[in-house]
Every structure is written in structure tokens, then in C-alpha cells.
Design a protein around this motif. Structure first.
Motif, PDB file in Angstrom:
ATOM      1  N   LEU A 165       0.829  -1.201   0.000  1.00  0.00           N
ATOM      2  CA  LEU A 165       0.000   0.000   0.000  1.00  0.00           C
ATOM      3  C   LEU A 165       0.864   1.252   0.000  1.00  0.00           C
ATOM      4  O   LEU A 165       0.544   2.237  -0.638  1.00  0.00           O
ATOM      5  CB  LEU A 165      -0.927   0.002   1.222  1.00  0.00           C
ATOM      6  CG  LEU A 165      -1.948  -1.129   1.258  1.00  0.00           C
ATOM      7  CD1 LEU A 165      -2.710  -1.106   2.572  1.00  0.00           C
ATOM      8  CD2 LEU A 165      -2.890  -1.047   0.082  1.00  0.00           C
ATOM      9  N   ASN A 166       1.967   1.207   0.724  1.00  0.00           N
ATOM     10  CA  ASN A 166       2.854   2.359   0.845  1.00  0.00           C
ATOM     11  C   ASN A 166       3.903   2.309  -0.267  1.00  0.00           C
ATOM     12  O   ASN A 166       5.044   1.909  -0.055  1.00  0.00           O
ATOM     13  CB  ASN A 166       3.508   2.360   2.224  1.00  0.00           C
ATOM     14  CG  ASN A 166       4.203   3.661   2.529  1.00  0.00           C
ATOM     15  OD1 ASN A 166       4.484   4.459   1.630  1.00  0.00           O
ATOM     16  ND2 ASN A 166       4.487   3.893   3.794  1.00  0.00           N
ATOM     17  N   THR A 167       3.496   2.714  -1.460  1.00  0.00           N
ATOM     18  CA  THR A 167       4.373   2.610  -2.628  1.00  0.00           C
ATOM     19  C   THR A 167       5.585   3.544  -2.535  1.00  0.00           C
ATOM     20  O   THR A 167       6.669   3.192  -2.988  1.00  0.00           O
ATOM     21  CB  THR A 167       3.598   2.876  -3.923  1.00  0.00           C
ATOM     22  OG1 THR A 167       2.957   4.153  -3.840  1.00  0.00           O
ATOM     23  CG2 THR A 167       2.547   1.798  -4.151  1.00  0.00           C
ATOM     24  N   LYS A 168       5.418   4.705  -1.943  1.00  0.00           N
ATOM     25  CA  LYS A 168       6.554   5.635  -1.800  1.00  0.00           C
ATOM     26  C   LYS A 168       7.635   5.023  -0.917  1.00  0.00           C
ATOM     27  O   LYS A 168       8.818   5.118  -1.209  1.00  0.00           O
ATOM     28  CB  LYS A 168       6.089   6.973  -1.232  1.00  0.00           C
ATOM     29  CG  LYS A 168       5.322   7.795  -2.227  1.00  0.00           C
ATOM     30  CD  LYS A 168       4.964   9.149  -1.666  1.00  0.00           C
ATOM     31  CE  LYS A 168       4.168   9.930  -2.697  1.00  0.00           C
ATOM     32  NZ  LYS A 168       3.841  11.268  -2.257  1.00  0.00           N
ATOM     33  N   LYS A 169       7.224   4.385   0.184  1.00  0.00           N
ATOM     34  CA  LYS A 169       8.194   3.749   1.074  1.00  0.00           C
ATOM     35  C   LYS A 169       8.835   2.545   0.388  1.00  0.00           C
ATOM     36  O   LYS A 169      10.031   2.297   0.559  1.00  0.00           O
ATOM     37  CB  LYS A 169       7.553   3.334   2.391  1.00  0.00           C
ATOM     38  CG  LYS A 169       8.560   2.773   3.388  1.00  0.00           C
ATOM     39  CD  LYS A 169       8.002   2.707   4.774  1.00  0.00           C
ATOM     40  CE  LYS A 169       8.975   2.233   5.822  1.00  0.00           C
ATOM     41  NZ  LYS A 169      10.138   1.511   5.462  1.00  0.00           N
ATOM     42  N   ALA A 170       8.063   1.820  -0.413  1.00  0.00           N
ATOM     43  CA  ALA A 170       8.619   0.668  -1.137  1.00  0.00           C
ATOM     44  C   ALA A 170       9.752   1.118  -2.054  1.00  0.00           C
ATOM     45  O   ALA A 170      10.810   0.489  -2.092  1.00  0.00           O
ATOM     46  CB  ALA A 170       7.526  -0.033  -1.936  1.00  0.00           C
ATOM     47  N   ILE A 171       9.536   2.201  -2.773  1.00  0.00           N
ATOM     48  CA  ILE A 171      10.565   2.716  -3.678  1.00  0.00           C
ATOM     49  C   ILE A 171      11.775   3.201  -2.888  1.00  0.00           C
ATOM     50  O   ILE A 171      12.917   2.892  -3.225  1.00  0.00           O
ATOM     51  CB  ILE A 171       9.992   3.828  -4.573  1.00  0.00           C
ATOM     52  CG1 ILE A 171       8.937   3.228  -5.520  1.00  0.00           C
ATOM     53  CG2 ILE A 171      11.100   4.521  -5.368  1.00  0.00           C
ATOM     54  CD1 ILE A 171       8.065   4.257  -6.199  1.00  0.00           C
ATOM     55  N   ALA A 172      11.535   3.946  -1.816  1.00  0.00           N
ATOM     56  CA  ALA A 172      12.638   4.440  -0.981  1.00  0.00           C
ATOM     57  C   ALA A 172      13.417   3.269  -0.375  1.00  0.00           C
ATOM     58  O   ALA A 172      14.657   3.296  -0.342  1.00  0.00           O
ATOM     59  CB  ALA A 172      12.100   5.351   0.116  1.00  0.00           C
ATOM     60  N   ASP A 173      12.713   2.241   0.096  1.00  0.00           N
ATOM     61  CA  ASP A 173      13.376   1.058   0.657  1.00  0.00           C
ATOM     62  C   ASP A 173      14.224   0.361  -0.400  1.00  0.00           C
ATOM     63  O   ASP A 173      15.331  -0.096  -0.116  1.00  0.00           O
ATOM     64  CB  ASP A 173      12.347   0.062   1.200  1.00  0.00           C
ATOM     65  CG  ASP A 173      11.763   0.454   2.546  1.00  0.00           C
ATOM     66  OD1 ASP A 173      12.150   1.502   3.101  1.00  0.00           O
ATOM     67  OD2 ASP A 173      10.893  -0.299   3.040  1.00  0.00           O
ATOM     68  N   MET A 174      13.701   0.276  -1.641  1.00  0.00           N
ATOM     69  CA  MET A 174      14.456  -0.369  -2.725  1.00  0.00           C
ATOM     70  C   MET A 174      15.756   0.370  -3.020  1.00  0.00           C
ATOM     71  O   MET A 174      16.801  -0.246  -3.175  1.00  0.00           O
ATOM     72  CB  MET A 174      13.626  -0.419  -3.998  1.00  0.00           C
ATOM     73  CG  MET A 174      12.685  -1.568  -4.074  1.00  0.00           C
ATOM     74  SD  MET A 174      12.044  -1.759  -5.731  1.00  0.00           S
ATOM     75  CE  MET A 174      13.451  -2.458  -6.583  1.00  0.00           C
ATOM     76  N   VAL A 175      15.665   1.686  -3.086  1.00  0.00           N
ATOM     77  CA  VAL A 175      16.853   2.491  -3.379  1.00  0.00           C
ATOM     78  C   VAL A 175      17.891   2.289  -2.275  1.00  0.00           C
ATOM     79  O   VAL A 175      19.072   2.063  -2.548  1.00  0.00           O
ATOM     80  CB  VAL A 175      16.479   3.980  -3.538  1.00  0.00           C
ATOM     81  CG1 VAL A 175      17.718   4.850  -3.588  1.00  0.00           C
ATOM     82  CG2 VAL A 175      15.625   4.179  -4.781  1.00  0.00           C
ATOM     83  N   GLU A 176      17.446   2.327  -1.023  1.00  0.00           N
ATOM     84  CA  GLU A 176      18.372   2.171   0.102  1.00  0.00           C
ATOM     85  C   GLU A 176      18.969   0.760   0.152  1.00  0.00           C
ATOM     86  O   GLU A 176      20.169   0.596   0.299  1.00  0.00           O
ATOM     87  CB  GLU A 176      17.664   2.469   1.420  1.00  0.00           C
ATOM     88  CG  GLU A 176      18.581   2.358   2.613  1.00  0.00           C
ATOM     89  CD  GLU A 176      17.887   2.664   3.918  1.00  0.00           C
ATOM     90  OE1 GLU A 176      18.430   2.260   4.958  1.00  0.00           O
ATOM     91  OE2 GLU A 176      16.813   3.293   3.915  1.00  0.00           O
ATOM     92  N   ALA A 177      18.129  -0.265   0.010  1.00  0.00           N
ATOM     93  CA  ALA A 177      18.595  -1.652   0.143  1.00  0.00           C
ATOM     94  C   ALA A 177      19.482  -2.086  -1.013  1.00  0.00           C
ATOM     95  O   ALA A 177      20.432  -2.838  -0.823  1.00  0.00           O
ATOM     96  CB  ALA A 177      17.403  -2.588   0.272  1.00  0.00           C
ATOM     97  N   SER A 178      19.171  -1.614  -2.221  1.00  0.00           N
ATOM     98  CA  SER A 178      19.907  -2.064  -3.408  1.00  0.00           C
ATOM     99  C   SER A 178      21.142  -1.236  -3.701  1.00  0.00           C
ATOM    100  O   SER A 178      22.068  -1.719  -4.336  1.00  0.00           O
ATOM    101  CB  SER A 178      18.999  -2.026  -4.630  1.00  0.00           C
ATOM    102  OG  SER A 178      18.703  -0.680  -4.989  1.00  0.00           O
TER     103      SER A 178
END
Length: 72
Positions: free
Chosen positions: A33-46
Motif C-alpha cells: 500500500l505504501n508505494t513511496k516507502k517501497a521505492i525508498a526502501d528499494m533504493v536504500e537496500a539495493s
């Protein structure tokens, strides 16, 4: 449950992505549901710069989320 640095958890549910296989031209769908956090998490994790990712919010298989393609 402990998250690894390479995991993401935009809605509190652990999602594991094999970053070695997320190469240019591939994509991944993250149901959330929280697509903005998903994108931010992806950038940080990857470690992949945000500008190297193409993001689209969508519904796939009846699930809301974000599909992300690695472009560079």
C-alpha cells in the motif's frame, strides 16, 4: 523477525529481493500500500540510484503495489 539490510518492508511485511539478479532490463512487482516507502526502501537496500529505476504504481493479479524496472 529481523530485517537484513538488503530486505525491504514497506508495509511491515518482509520482502526479500535477490539484488544480484536485479540487472538492467529486469523488473520486480512489490505488492504494498505504501508505494513511496517501497521505492525508498528499494533504493536504500539495493544501492541503485533512484534515477536508474522506472516506477509504475499498478494492480497485478488483483494486488495493489509498484512495479520497478532497472533501466541502468
Amino acid at each position: 523477525m529481523r530485517l537484513k539490510h538488503s530486505d525491504i518492508s514497506p508495509d511491515g511485511v518482509r520482502i526479500v529481493i535477490d539484488w544480484d539478479k536485479f540487472v538492467v532490463g529486469t523488473s520486480v512487482f512489490i505488492p504494498c500500500l505504501n508505494t513511496k516507502k517501497a521505492i525508498a526502501d528499494m533504493v536504500e537496500a539495493s544501492g541503485i540510484p533512484k534515477d536508474d529505476l522506472l516506477k509504475r504504481i499498478c494492480v497485478e493479479g488483483g494486488k495493489y503495489g509498484v512495479r520497478v524496472w532497472r533501466m541502468r
